[in-house]
Design a protein around this motif. Sequence first.
Motif, PDB file in Angstrom:
ATOM      1  N   GLY A  51       0.825  -1.204   0.000  1.00  0.00           N
ATOM      2  CA  GLY A  51       0.000   0.000   0.000  1.00  0.00           C
ATOM      3  C   GLY A  51       0.860   1.255   0.000  1.00  0.00           C
ATOM      4  N   GLU A  52       0.313   2.336   0.542  1.00  0.00           N
ATOM      5  CA  GLU A  52       0.990   3.630   0.473  1.00  0.00           C
ATOM      6  C   GLU A  52       1.778   3.953   1.746  1.00  0.00           C
ATOM      7  OE1 GLU A  52      -1.350   6.873  -1.069  1.00  0.00           O
ATOM      8  OE2 GLU A  52      -0.393   8.320   0.274  1.00  0.00           O
ATOM      9  N   ALA A  53       1.065   4.277   2.796  1.00  0.00           N
ATOM     10  CA  ALA A  53       1.726   4.725   4.027  1.00  0.00           C
ATOM     11  C   ALA A  53       0.771   4.507   5.195  1.00  0.00           C
ATOM     12  CB  ALA A  53       2.087   6.204   3.923  1.00  0.00           C
ATOM     13  N   GLU A  58      -2.975   3.139  11.895  1.00  0.00           N
ATOM     14  CA  GLU A  58      -1.765   2.330  11.742  1.00  0.00           C
ATOM     15  C   GLU A  58      -0.624   2.909  12.572  1.00  0.00           C
ATOM     16  OE1 GLU A  58      -3.632   3.487   9.165  1.00  0.00           O
ATOM     17  OE2 GLU A  58      -4.607   1.578   8.663  1.00  0.00           O
ATOM     18  N   PRO A  64       0.224  -2.203   9.507  1.00  0.00           N
ATOM     19  CA  PRO A  64      -0.396  -1.631   8.321  1.00  0.00           C
ATOM     20  C   PRO A  64      -1.852  -2.040   8.148  1.00  0.00           C
ATOM     21  CG  PRO A  64       1.199  -3.309   7.690  1.00  0.00           C
ATOM     22  CD  PRO A  64       1.269  -3.164   9.175  1.00  0.00           C
ATOM     23  N   PHE A  65      -2.630  -1.169   7.547  1.00  0.00           N
ATOM     24  CA  PHE A  65      -4.011  -1.461   7.168  1.00  0.00           C
ATOM     25  C   PHE A  65      -4.828  -2.040   8.317  1.00  0.00           C
ATOM     26  CE2 PHE A  65      -2.242  -1.291   2.776  1.00  0.00           C
ATOM     27  CZ  PHE A  65      -3.169  -0.436   2.216  1.00  0.00           C
ATOM     28  N   ASN A  91       3.698  -1.423   3.242  1.00  0.00           N
ATOM     29  CA  ASN A  91       3.493  -0.138   2.570  1.00  0.00           C
ATOM     30  C   ASN A  91       4.802   0.347   1.951  1.00  0.00           C
ATOM     31  OD1 ASN A  91       0.690   0.731   3.161  1.00  0.00           O
ATOM     32  ND2 ASN A  91       1.352   0.651   5.301  1.00  0.00           N
ATOM     33  N   HIS A 171      -7.135   1.829  -4.216  1.00  0.00           N
ATOM     34  CA  HIS A 171      -6.895   1.871  -2.780  1.00  0.00           C
ATOM     35  C   HIS A 171      -8.227   1.817  -2.020  1.00  0.00           C
ATOM     36  CE1 HIS A 171      -5.426   3.038   1.093  1.00  0.00           C
ATOM     37  NE2 HIS A 171      -4.185   2.995   0.641  1.00  0.00           N
TER      38      HIS A 171
HETATM   39  N1  URA Z   1      -3.446   3.201   3.742  1.00  0.00           N
HETATM   40  C1  URA Z   1      -2.329   2.593   3.294  1.00  0.00           C
HETATM   41  O1  URA Z   1      -1.939   2.730   2.146  1.00  0.00           O
HETATM   42  N2  URA Z   1      -1.686   1.819   4.145  1.00  0.00           N
HETATM   43  C2  URA Z   1      -2.068   1.611   5.398  1.00  0.00           C
HETATM   44  O2  URA Z   1      -1.401   0.867   6.083  1.00  0.00           O
HETATM   45  C3  URA Z   1      -3.240   2.247   5.825  1.00  0.00           C
HETATM   46  C4  URA Z   1      -3.915   3.043   4.996  1.00  0.00           C
END
Ligand code: URA
Length: 202
Positions: A51-53, A58, A64-65, A91, A171
Amino acid sequence: LREARDLAAAAKDLDSLHEAIRTFEGCELRKSASNTVIFRGSKDPRVMLIGEAPGRDEDIQGEPFVGAAGRMLDTMLTSAGIAIEEVYITNILFWRPPGNRTPDTREIGLCLPFVERQIELIRPDLLLMIGNVSVKTLLGTTQGITRLRGKWFSYQHDGLTAPIPAIASLHPAYLLRQPAQKRHAWRDMLAFRAALRGEQPP
Ligand code: URA
């Protein structure tokens, strides 16, 4: 200050790599973050999801997520018949950008050697790239996710001996805002599941 690339290369297994990320001082995002967020799921998976960040949840929980977007992601995975225990979820960034702003290219570049080293050490059969930042970073393209989603690419970087099939998708944070787009993401998830199981694509 040791460079991310040297630290990543020196890590010979996943646990050492995680430790190197946790102790890396080179990314200023960590100053405003509560946690270093690295992965959730299996350490010996066939597939990686990138994913992104980290967002607010988180950053607080250190995984993550795990917020609203993460719950949607988990529901999609499990509804497609993929258990969380089969997947390594990570991420592009390991620290939350303040206010969830989009990370800049410098921040992405600082984390990238660690992302690439995770891929090298795990050697997944497949990659699922979630959202714009993930796809643009991993494929080195400027095209947006709406054009790239649902397509298979060949992911490669210098330290990899063989390319890895990678599919891009939307996303879940975007899907929360645009629920009508869920059908596209669901189709991508089924294509990913089919590839993972060696089934005919839907
Ligand atoms: N969005 C993301 O891209 N990663 C995460 O861990 C949480 C939200």
